[in-house]
Design an enzyme around this catalytic site. Sequence first.
Site, PDB file in Angstrom:
ATOM      1  N   GLU A  16      25.064  35.795  58.304  1.00 49.85           N
ATOM      2  CA  GLU A  16      26.439  35.985  58.799  1.00 49.85           C
ATOM      3  C   GLU A  16      26.538  36.689  60.156  1.00 49.85           C
ATOM      4  OE1 GLU A  16      28.693  37.881  55.681  1.00 49.85           O
ATOM      5  OE2 GLU A  16      28.418  36.199  54.318  1.00 49.85           O
ATOM      6  N   ASN A  55      21.553  31.992  57.646  1.00 48.66           N
ATOM      7  CA  ASN A  55      22.530  31.688  56.597  1.00 48.66           C
ATOM      8  C   ASN A  55      23.921  32.164  57.008  1.00 48.66           C
ATOM      9  OD1 ASN A  55      22.889  30.836  53.739  1.00 48.66           O
ATOM     10  ND2 ASN A  55      23.398  32.992  53.363  1.00 48.66           N
ATOM     11  N   HIS A 106      31.150  28.586  50.280  1.00 47.70           N
ATOM     12  CA  HIS A 106      32.203  29.189  49.450  1.00 47.70           C
ATOM     13  C   HIS A 106      33.474  28.411  49.776  1.00 47.70           C
ATOM     14  CE1 HIS A 106      29.607  32.408  48.196  1.00 47.70           C
ATOM     15  NE2 HIS A 106      29.340  32.734  49.446  1.00 47.70           N
ATOM     16  N   GLU A 136      25.145  29.164  48.566  1.00 52.79           N
ATOM     17  CA  GLU A 136      25.989  30.065  47.757  1.00 52.79           C
ATOM     18  C   GLU A 136      27.195  29.313  47.211  1.00 52.79           C
ATOM     19  OE1 GLU A 136      26.851  33.770  49.809  1.00 52.79           O
ATOM     20  OE2 GLU A 136      24.855  33.834  50.697  1.00 52.79           O
ATOM     21  N   ASP A 169      30.261  27.817  45.596  1.00 50.30           N
ATOM     22  CA  ASP A 169      31.297  28.017  44.572  1.00 50.30           C
ATOM     23  C   ASP A 169      32.583  27.403  45.111  1.00 50.30           C
ATOM     24  OD1 ASP A 169      31.933  30.104  46.392  1.00 50.30           O
ATOM     25  OD2 ASP A 169      31.357  31.687  44.995  1.00 50.30           O
TER      26      ASP A 169
HETATM   27  C1  XIL Z   1      28.252  39.241  47.197  1.00 51.61           C
HETATM   28  C2  XIL Z   1      27.852  39.548  45.762  1.00 51.61           C
HETATM   29  O1  XIL Z   1      28.076  38.377  44.979  1.00 51.61           O
HETATM   30  C3  XIL Z   1      28.634  40.709  45.229  1.00 51.61           C
HETATM   31  O2  XIL Z   1      28.134  41.126  43.951  1.00 51.61           O
HETATM   32  C4  XIL Z   1      28.567  41.887  46.189  1.00 51.61           C
HETATM   33  O3  XIL Z   1      29.443  42.915  45.734  1.00 51.61           O
HETATM   34  C5  XIL Z   1      28.980  41.468  47.593  1.00 51.61           C
HETATM   35  O4  XIL Z   1      28.149  40.396  48.007  1.00 51.61           O
HETATM   36  N1  XIL Z   1      28.003  36.134  51.238  1.00 51.61           N
HETATM   37  C6  XIL Z   1      26.721  36.520  50.926  1.00 51.61           C
HETATM   38  C7  XIL Z   1      26.442  37.160  49.612  1.00 51.61           C
HETATM   39  O5  XIL Z   1      25.793  36.232  51.688  1.00 51.61           O
HETATM   40  O6  XIL Z   1      25.410  38.123  49.697  1.00 51.61           O
HETATM   41  C8  XIL Z   1      27.678  37.804  49.038  1.00 51.61           C
HETATM   42  O7  XIL Z   1      27.361  38.261  47.721  1.00 51.61           O
HETATM   43  C9  XIL Z   1      28.826  36.827  49.028  1.00 51.61           C
HETATM   44  C10 XIL Z   1      29.171  36.388  50.428  1.00 51.61           C
END
Ligand code: XIL
Length: 298
Positions: A127, A169, A205, A232, A234
């Site tokens: 990020e 990422n 996401h 990631e 969802d």
């Molecule tokens: C999130 C986790 O799922 C949570 O448990 C934590 O509190 C915060 O981080 N992008 C990412 C992940 O790269 O590491 C994040 O994970 C979600 C967003």
Amino acid sequence: GTTLGASAAEKGRYFGAAVPAFKLSDSQFTGILDREFNAITPENEMKWDATEPSQNQFNYNGGDQIVTHAQAHGMKVRGHTLLWHAQQPGWAQNLSGTALRNAAMNHVTQVATHYKGKIYAWDVVNEAFADGTSGGRRDSNLQRTGNDWIEVAFRTARTADPGAKLCYNDYNTDGVNAKSTGVYNMVRDFKSRGVPIDCVGFQSHLGTSLPGDYQANLQRFADLGVDVQITELDITQGTNQANMYAAVTKACLAVTRCTGITTWGVRDSDSWRGSDNPLLFDANGNKKAAYTSTLNAL
Ligand code: XIL
């Protein structure tokens, strides 16, 4: 195949899930994990605040538990993440300049060395690009140490663990837009100058619609000579969830260098996204329509 992992493997891919170490003692959770998935990303356990809570004092307990579980079940591990502006320990948040740069690269060396030979792919940097239309870097304490911090991190990680694939990422890079083009330009520059980058992770996401150029965006990165991964995934539950999961899966399969898909959790109750119910299994561990559409797409 009859499971996500086996079906993905038939296509030369993996299908993974984010896992927090404390849920390895939840038998419903591990029952689904071990049946359906063949890759794990530690949800929080390999982040800077977890692995180096005090400077130069490393804690690998949670990450090691996850690696042990993965190895026992023949699963790949995605290392997540060596450097990120978030979830930094307080001591790092209070550093700047050369002191922060040196501490950050020491962190990369130590963590990547500890897990050497056990990680399929590392999210070396997470990020680092800004949202919006600038296409530029996100302002952060790491960015303020100098624009070369990302390439130095990749070179440092390569030296520590030459066998791991090294990824960049990010989120909101899932379609062709200013942010993803900023990342694209960085990857193209790194490849042209021999900076060791092997893969790009697309967090994915997602809300209620998929960018129409999702597959084309994956393909343009693959065409630079890097693997791409959905890291990631969802998707907000709604009328379109099952279709969107299938479309994401098909997009990955259509891109030769898309090597795998990871969902950010297993059951809706495991999700960081509160009540979005964005995953493939419900809170009772039952398969959702999105599970079936994903399996059918594989
Ligand atoms: C999130 C986790 O799922 C949570 O448990 C934590 O509190 C915060 O981080 N992008 C990412 C992940 O790269 O590491 C994040 O994970 C979600 C967003």
